[in-house]
Design a protein around this motif. Structure first.
Motif, short mmCIF file in Angstrom:
data_model
loop_
_atom_site.label_atom_id
_atom_site.label_comp_id
_atom_site.label_asym_id
_atom_site.label_seq_id
_atom_site.Cartn_x
_atom_site.Cartn_y
_atom_site.Cartn_z
N ARG A 1 0.81 -1.21 0.00
CA ARG A 1 0.00 0.00 0.00
C ARG A 1 0.84 1.26 0.00
O ARG A 1 0.42 2.30 -0.46
CB ARG A 1 -0.93 0.00 1.21
CG ARG A 1 -2.28 -0.59 0.90
CD ARG A 1 -3.23 -0.30 1.99
NE ARG A 1 -2.54 -0.26 3.30
CZ ARG A 1 -3.18 -0.04 4.43
NH1 ARG A 1 -4.48 0.14 4.43
NH2 ARG A 1 -2.54 -0.02 5.57
N GLY A 2 2.06 1.18 0.53
CA GLY A 2 2.96 2.32 0.44
C GLY A 2 3.04 3.14 1.70
O GLY A 2 4.08 3.74 1.97
N ASP A 3 2.00 3.20 2.49
CA ASP A 3 2.09 3.97 3.74
C ASP A 3 2.50 3.03 4.87
O ASP A 3 1.69 2.28 5.40
CB ASP A 3 0.76 4.66 4.07
CG ASP A 3 -0.42 3.72 3.93
OD1 ASP A 3 -0.28 2.74 3.18
OD2 ASP A 3 -1.45 3.96 4.56
N HIS A 4 3.78 3.06 5.19
CA HIS A 4 4.30 2.12 6.18
C HIS A 4 4.10 2.61 7.59
O HIS A 4 4.44 1.91 8.53
CB HIS A 4 5.79 1.87 5.93
CG HIS A 4 6.04 1.22 4.62
ND1 HIS A 4 5.92 -0.13 4.43
CD2 HIS A 4 6.37 1.73 3.43
CE1 HIS A 4 6.18 -0.41 3.17
NE2 HIS A 4 6.46 0.70 2.55
N GLY A 5 3.63 3.84 7.74
CA GLY A 5 3.42 4.35 9.08
C GLY A 5 4.67 4.98 9.65
O GLY A 5 4.72 6.18 9.84
N GLU A 6 5.71 4.16 9.85
CA GLU A 6 6.91 4.71 10.46
C GLU A 6 7.66 5.57 9.44
O GLU A 6 7.81 5.20 8.28
CB GLU A 6 7.80 3.58 10.95
CG GLU A 6 8.01 2.53 9.89
CD GLU A 6 8.96 1.44 10.32
OE1 GLU A 6 9.95 1.78 10.96
OE2 GLU A 6 8.69 0.28 10.00
N GLU A 7 8.11 6.72 9.89
CA GLU A 7 8.85 7.64 9.03
C GLU A 7 10.31 7.57 9.42
O GLU A 7 10.69 7.98 10.51
CB GLU A 7 8.31 9.06 9.23
CG GLU A 7 8.72 10.03 8.15
CD GLU A 7 8.30 9.56 6.78
OE1 GLU A 7 9.18 9.48 5.91
OE2 GLU A 7 7.10 9.27 6.58
N SER A 8 11.14 6.99 8.55
CA SER A 8 12.54 6.83 8.95
C SER A 8 13.37 7.95 8.35
O SER A 8 13.14 8.39 7.22
CB SER A 8 13.07 5.46 8.53
OG SER A 8 13.41 5.47 7.18
N GLU A 9 14.35 8.35 9.10
CA GLU A 9 15.20 9.48 8.69
C GLU A 9 16.01 9.14 7.44
O GLU A 9 16.12 9.94 6.52
CB GLU A 9 16.14 9.82 9.85
CG GLU A 9 17.08 10.98 9.59
CD GLU A 9 16.32 12.27 9.34
OE1 GLU A 9 16.85 13.13 8.63
OE2 GLU A 9 15.18 12.42 9.86
N ILE A 10 16.52 7.90 7.39
CA ILE A 10 17.42 7.56 6.29
C ILE A 10 16.65 7.48 4.98
O ILE A 10 17.16 7.84 3.92
CB ILE A 10 18.17 6.25 6.61
CG1 ILE A 10 19.24 5.99 5.55
CG2 ILE A 10 17.24 5.06 6.68
CD1 ILE A 10 20.37 5.19 6.06
N ARG A 11 15.36 7.03 5.07
CA ARG A 11 14.57 6.97 3.84
C ARG A 11 14.35 8.37 3.27
O ARG A 11 14.51 8.61 2.08
CB ARG A 11 13.24 6.28 4.12
CG ARG A 11 12.45 5.99 2.86
CD ARG A 11 11.25 5.18 3.15
NE ARG A 11 10.22 5.93 3.85
CZ ARG A 11 9.09 5.42 4.29
NH1 ARG A 11 8.87 4.14 4.13
NH2 ARG A 11 8.21 6.15 4.89
N ARG A 12 14.01 9.30 4.16
CA ARG A 12 13.78 10.68 3.72
C ARG A 12 15.07 11.25 3.10
O ARG A 12 15.05 11.88 2.04
CB ARG A 12 13.35 11.52 4.91
CG ARG A 12 12.75 12.87 4.55
CD ARG A 12 12.51 13.68 5.79
NE ARG A 12 13.72 13.83 6.60
CZ ARG A 12 14.75 14.61 6.27
NH1 ARG A 12 14.69 15.31 5.15
NH2 ARG A 12 15.79 14.69 7.04
N HIS A 13 16.20 10.98 3.75
CA HIS A 13 17.48 11.51 3.25
C HIS A 13 17.79 10.96 1.87
O HIS A 13 18.21 11.70 0.98
CB HIS A 13 18.60 11.15 4.23
CG HIS A 13 19.94 11.62 3.79
ND1 HIS A 13 20.43 12.86 4.09
CD2 HIS A 13 20.90 11.02 3.04
CE1 HIS A 13 21.63 13.01 3.56
NE2 HIS A 13 21.94 11.91 2.92
#
Lengths: 149, 104
Positions: B27-39
């Motif tokens: 679905r794409g919305d994993h809930g947890e927002e990780s810093e490394i993914r955003r970077h």
């Protein structure tokens, strides 16, 4: 014993269809492998996948044309030399990042203000080197397995 | 017959659970927002030069890891070629080896 005998008989009973299709298809498989390699930095694909596609083209030649005929195009000694050289080239390419002051295997092209395609420089080079190594390595093992002596 | 029906029910249950968790992942919305993914999403292309973010990880941030992987491949091919070397031993040994493969 039996298996090698049937294999040799199968080699002699090579049909026209197999012969023609493999001759026509193998160059396109090699070309597609090179495409996957060279566009690995922009689209799905990359060194390992492209290398295996190249190896599948070589293996098709081994299976359909016979090892003797295909080995004139891809000699065993050349393949093994190419594989070793590709690995050395991987390490050698890593030194460019040290020279640019980024670190081992860093991409020096990100320091230069250029458009998107040459910016990938280092990634493209590493993809090509990995692909050549994977392709020659997998072909080498299959060549050794197919050769009957 | 009863145990067969039970097995079928268990299989269907396992398949449904697998489908449920796969759907959660897709679905794409994993809930947890990780810093490394955003970077990586924001700076991956500009820092490594590769448009493909997967490539930017395995040949940019983790290129040394890929070097090790290539080394493993080289060693595996070398070892395979060493073991498959034809004619290194006598004829009798080759016969035995082929019989062993045939039984496999």
């Amino acid at each position: 014993m039996d298996r090698t005998d049937t294999g040799r008989a199968g080699m002699n009973r090579k049909t026209t269809i197999l012969d023609l299709i493999s001759r026509k298809l193998a160059p396109f498989m090699l070309l597609f492998g090179l495409y996957v390699l060279t566009y690995g930095h922009a689209s799905p694909g990359g060194g390992f996948q492209g290398g295996v596609v190249i190896a599948s083209g070589v293996i098709l030649l081994f299976v359909a044309q016979g090892v003797e005929a295909a080995e004139r195009l891809f000699p065993f000694a050349t393949l093994s030399r190419v594989e070793t050289m590709a690995f050395l080239a991987f390490i050698g390419a890593g030194l460019a990042g040290i020279a640019a002051g980024i670190g081992f295997l860093g991409n020096p092209m990100v320091l230069v203000e250029v458009s998107a395609a040459p910016r990938a420089g280092m990634v493209l080079l590493l993809n090509l080197v990995i692909g050549i190594e994977v392709g020659s390595g997998v072909s080498l093992i299959c060549l050794r397995l197919f050769r009957e002596e | 017959m009863k145990s067969g029906r039970l097995t079928a029910a268990a299989e269907i249950l396992v398949l449904l659970l697998t489908a449920f968790f796969l759907y959660q992942g897709l679905r794409g919305d994993h809930g947890e927002e990780s810093e490394i993914r955003r970077h990586i999403i924001e700076n991956g292309s500009s820092e490594t030069g590769a448009l493909n973010l997967v490539t930017s990880i395995y040949l940019g941030y983790r290129a040394f890891d890929t070097l090790g992987e290539t080394m493993v491949l080289l060693l595996a091919v070398s070892g395979g070629l060493f073991l498959l070397k034809p004619g290194s031993s006598g004829n009798g040994h080759d016969e035995r080896g082929e019989d062993g493969y045939g039984q496999d």
